[in-house]
Design a protein around this motif. Structure first.
Motif, short mmCIF file in Angstrom:
data_model
loop_
_atom_site.label_atom_id
_atom_site.label_comp_id
_atom_site.label_asym_id
_atom_site.label_seq_id
_atom_site.Cartn_x
_atom_site.Cartn_y
_atom_site.Cartn_z
N ARG A 1 51.16 36.16 -4.54
CA ARG A 1 51.18 34.84 -3.90
C ARG A 1 49.78 34.33 -3.61
NH1 ARG A 1 55.91 35.98 0.55
NH2 ARG A 1 57.65 35.96 -0.92
N ALA A 2 48.86 35.21 -3.29
CA ALA A 2 47.52 34.80 -2.88
C ALA A 2 46.60 34.50 -4.05
CB ALA A 2 46.89 35.90 -2.02
N ASN B 1 45.27 30.83 -4.45
CA ASN B 1 44.60 30.17 -3.32
C ASN B 1 43.09 30.22 -3.45
OD1 ASN B 1 46.94 29.43 -1.94
ND2 ASN B 1 47.15 31.51 -1.13
N ALA C 1 44.23 34.39 2.35
CA ALA C 1 45.65 34.21 2.02
C ALA C 1 46.37 35.55 1.99
CB ALA C 1 45.79 33.50 0.67
#
Length: 174
Positions: A83-84, A87, A93
């Motif tokens: 997910r990070a 970013n 994140a």
């Protein structure tokens, strides 16, 4: 039908059970993201913990009992790292995602760990602990290097105190 006749013939090693719990937890994260139901992560973790501790070889229960927190952390780390990645600040994140996910998953982690411990206890964990204690008390006969009366060359690890030049003996002030 006897109790032994009803038991599954499938037996996993501790590594296999650990892999099963990890894959089950990761699958829970995927389903939770697809269906927008965060509860699926915890249910998948607890379910896979139950299946893993039920199918593991009884002699390997001790290895499995200590791993649920690590498995949950590794699965969460993999998901949050994914997910990070998009970013601007990867570290920020990742840290925030780990904190949030681990905080939300703490009750599930506790329940899964307690469930594994309870089922393993019933399946023979105390015998495994007793066996480990006996092995530790008996000691392991480790072969030791032969002692020599001559002064042997004992090299220091490279880079600790001085640069080492290969092919030349070390000069000592004796």
């Amino acid at each position: 039908m006897s109790d032994k006749g009803r038991r599954s013939a499938v037996r996993l090693t501790a590594r296999g059970a650990i892999a099963l719990v990890l894959i089950g937890t990761l699958a829970g994260y995927v389903l939770a993201a697809l269906l927008d139901m965060p509860i699926l992560v915890g249910l998948a973790f607890i379910g896979s913990c139950l299946v893993g501790v039920t199918l593991v070889n009884p002699r390997e229960l001790l290895s499995l009992v200590v791993t649920p927190p690590m498995i949950f952390f590794v699965a969460t780390l993999i998901v949050e790292l994914g997910r990070a990645l998009g970013n601007a600040s990867l570290a920020q994140a990742l840290a925030l995602g780990l904190f949030t996910s681990l905080s939300a998953g703490a009750p599930w982690l506790f329940a899964g760990s307690a469930l594994v411990l309870a089922v393993a206890w019933k399946r023979g964990l105390p015998a495994n602990v007793r066996e480990l204690r006996e092995e530790l008390r008996a000691g392991v006969d480790v072969p030791r290097p032969r002692a020599s009366k001559e002064k042997a060359f004992a090299p220091e690890p490279e880079g600790y105190f001085e640069p080492k030049v290969y092919g030349t003996p070390r000069v000592t002030d004796e």
